[in-house]
Motif scaffolding. Structure first.
Motif, PDB file in Angstrom:
ATOM      1  N   SER A 204     -30.635  42.295  -1.351  1.00 14.56           N
ATOM      2  CA  SER A 204     -29.178  42.246  -1.485  1.00 14.56           C
ATOM      3  C   SER A 204     -28.541  41.146  -0.655  1.00 14.56           C
ATOM      4  O   SER A 204     -27.321  41.055  -0.582  1.00 14.56           O
ATOM      5  N   HIS A 205     -29.357  40.279  -0.016  1.00 17.70           N
ATOM      6  CA  HIS A 205     -28.818  39.226   0.840  1.00 17.70           C
ATOM      7  C   HIS A 205     -29.277  37.859   0.328  1.00 17.70           C
ATOM      8  O   HIS A 205     -30.378  37.715  -0.208  1.00 17.70           O
TER       9      HIS A 205
ATOM     10  N   ARG B 180     -28.632  52.003   3.049  1.00 17.32           N
ATOM     11  CA  ARG B 180     -27.666  52.094   1.949  1.00 17.32           C
ATOM     12  C   ARG B 180     -27.387  50.747   1.303  1.00 17.32           C
ATOM     13  O   ARG B 180     -26.899  50.695   0.182  1.00 17.32           O
ATOM     14  N   GLN B 181     -27.687  49.646   1.977  1.00 12.02           N
ATOM     15  CA  GLN B 181     -27.512  48.338   1.342  1.00 12.02           C
ATOM     16  C   GLN B 181     -28.843  47.764   0.862  1.00 12.02           C
ATOM     17  O   GLN B 181     -28.943  46.597   0.517  1.00 12.02           O
TER      18      GLN B 181
ATOM     19  N   TYR C   5     -28.261  50.311   7.037  1.00 15.29           N
ATOM     20  CA  TYR C   5     -29.162  49.327   6.431  1.00 15.29           C
ATOM     21  C   TYR C   5     -29.807  49.859   5.145  1.00 15.29           C
ATOM     22  O   TYR C   5     -29.963  49.125   4.166  1.00 15.29           O
TER      23      TYR C   5
END
Length: 455
Positions: free
Chosen positions: A198-199, A299-300, A297
């Motif tokens: 997600s990053h 949850r993402q 962390y």
């Protein structure tokens, strides 16, 4: 759910009370002295005591059939069951003791040891054919594993003339889940890992923000061709330009807990822990902070691991997903003060490129040394200070001076951590949520922006 129960047990052995035993001894001695000395008045004085003891023994509890004494052959076993609430309500856990007493029992004497309270003795009357019940509520000011209540008992019969031996205890334990709040901004490690996440990573790929425009190479997708840029920049026939984006990746985070000790707000309880007078403790703050960090962390979509600095074998390997979050939260809630001796200086093994959150009071050198070792290995290290604000109003002059020296030594360690590249994050009771969010937001910015903000 029965938190603690005793299986069917034989009847206890019945015995005379201390007063009756004394009466028998005094009676025998008096009668014997009267007979030896020839004084009839001494014999007359001793006989009533022996008659009273014989009468009390004749009234000792009998079995239901009346054929045998209870201390010789039990007729109906005594069963004990202790049931406790699973979760606290209004900061307290309720419990209920149920005891099925044998016929002839008139009362039950209970010795109740509740969490943080001195033992108390209760006497509960017993009705024929009905179980004895005793209820109570226990305050649970702390999170983590704890013995809520332990109860011993003995039975009373013949108007208090006979008491059974002390039996038990039965008890029930609970692991209180810490409260934690969601975190909005989360710092990332210096290097992201994985082929998806997600990053935005530093390498080109699919799914992220704009990276750059470059010439078409084998392997580039046709849909990436930027025709406007090609028309403007192409010099040779067939020359194409593509828009490249950043690849998506995930972060690996290690949450490292220091469970060597547990100190509270009241400094006077540091030497001898008192769960009622200590106030919020460092492990209370640690459990809440570790749960918040791990949940944020996961949850993402990142990967989170958990380890204990004081107990190297206590490890939860990196993972992601809802089940892994449940596993982490259970392990964090079960963290208890280990009191482990600092026999090793080796830091736990951490995945290369992972961010490290080290939660400690930093009252001794070991966690500071470990944090500096992680930083020297190239990890991004965030030292989370979980020491509660101190209350020193009840300290003697000597203890106040000792506490001041300890805090000066601790301040030197924190300064050394900052100089060694370790970032500091206070998480005590004196840090409000908005202030903590602001610090996390600052840590979440790119390193160049944070350096510019400092200048």
């Amino acid at each position: 759910m029965s938190a603690g129960s005793g299986p069917a047990a034989p009847h206890p052995r019945w015995r005379l009370t201390v007063g009756q035993t004394g009466a028998v001894i005094v009676g025998i001695v008096t009668v014997a002295a009267g007979i030896v000395s020839g004084h009839a008045d001494a014999v007359v004085m001793g006989l009533p005591l022996l008659i009273l003891a014989a009468w009390a023994w004749d009234r000792r509890p009998r079995a239901a059939s009346g054929e045998q004494a209870m201390d010789a052959a039990p007729s109906a076993p005594t069963t004990v069951e202790l049931i406790g609430d699973r979760t606290p309500r209004d900061g307290a856990l309720g419990y209920r003791l149920r005891l099925d007493a044998a016929p002839g029992v008139e009362a039950v004497q209970l010795r109740v040891l509740e969490l943080g309270v001195r033992p108390r003795v209760h006497v509960v009357a017993s009705s024929p054919g009905r179980p004895v019940e005793f209820r109570g509520r226990v305050r649970t000011p702390h999170s983590g594993p704890q013995r809520v209540v332990a109860i011993e008992w003995r039975l009373v019969a013949s108007g208090g003339a006979f008491l059974s031996d002390i039996d038990g205890p039965v008890s029930f334990d609970r692991t209180i889940t810490p409260a934690f709040a969601p975190i909005g901004a989360l710092p990332l490690p210096r290097r992201l890992t994985g082929m998806t996440g997600s990053h935005d990573s530093s390498r080109p790929g699919d799914g992220g923000d704009f990276h750059d425009i470059d010439r078409f190479r084998p392997g580039d997708r046709l849909r990436r061709i930027d025709w406007k840029t090609t028309a403007r920049l192409a010099r040779d026939p067939g020359e194409l330009y593509v828009r490249r984006t950043r690849a998506q990746a995930d972060a690996t985070v290690f949450v490292i807990i220091d469970s060597a000790d547990d100190v509270g707000e009241n400094v006077d309880t540091w030497a001898v822990f008192n769960p009622v007078e200590s106030g919020t403790t460092s492990l209370d703050v640690t459990r809440s902070a570790a749960s918040s960090i791990a949940a944020g962390y996961l949850r993402q979509g990142d990967r989170v691991a958990l380890t204990d600095l004081a107990v190297p074998g206590r490890v939860v390997r990196p993972g992601a997903g809802t089940r892994h979050l449940d596993r982490l939260l259970r392990s964090i809630a079960a963290t208890a003060p280990s009191g482990a001796q600092r026999t090793t200086r080796r830091a736990p093994l951490v995945t290369p490129g992972a961010a490290v959150f080290l939660l400690s009071t930093f009252l001794d050198d070991h966690p500071a040394v470990a944090a500096l070792q992680f930083a020297a290995s190239g990890h991004r290290v965030i030292a989370v200070d979980v020491l509660p604000p101190a209350r020193t109003d009840t300290l003697t002059t000597e203890r106040r001076i000792a506490h001041r020296l300890i805090m000066m030594d601790r301040a030197n360690r924190l300064t050394a951590l900052a100089r060694g590249g370790v970032e500091l994050l206070p998480w005590g009771l004196d840090v409000i949520d908005a202030e903590r969010e602001a610090m996390l937001l600052s840590l979440s910015r790119p390193r160049q922006q944070r350096a510019g903000a400092v200048r």
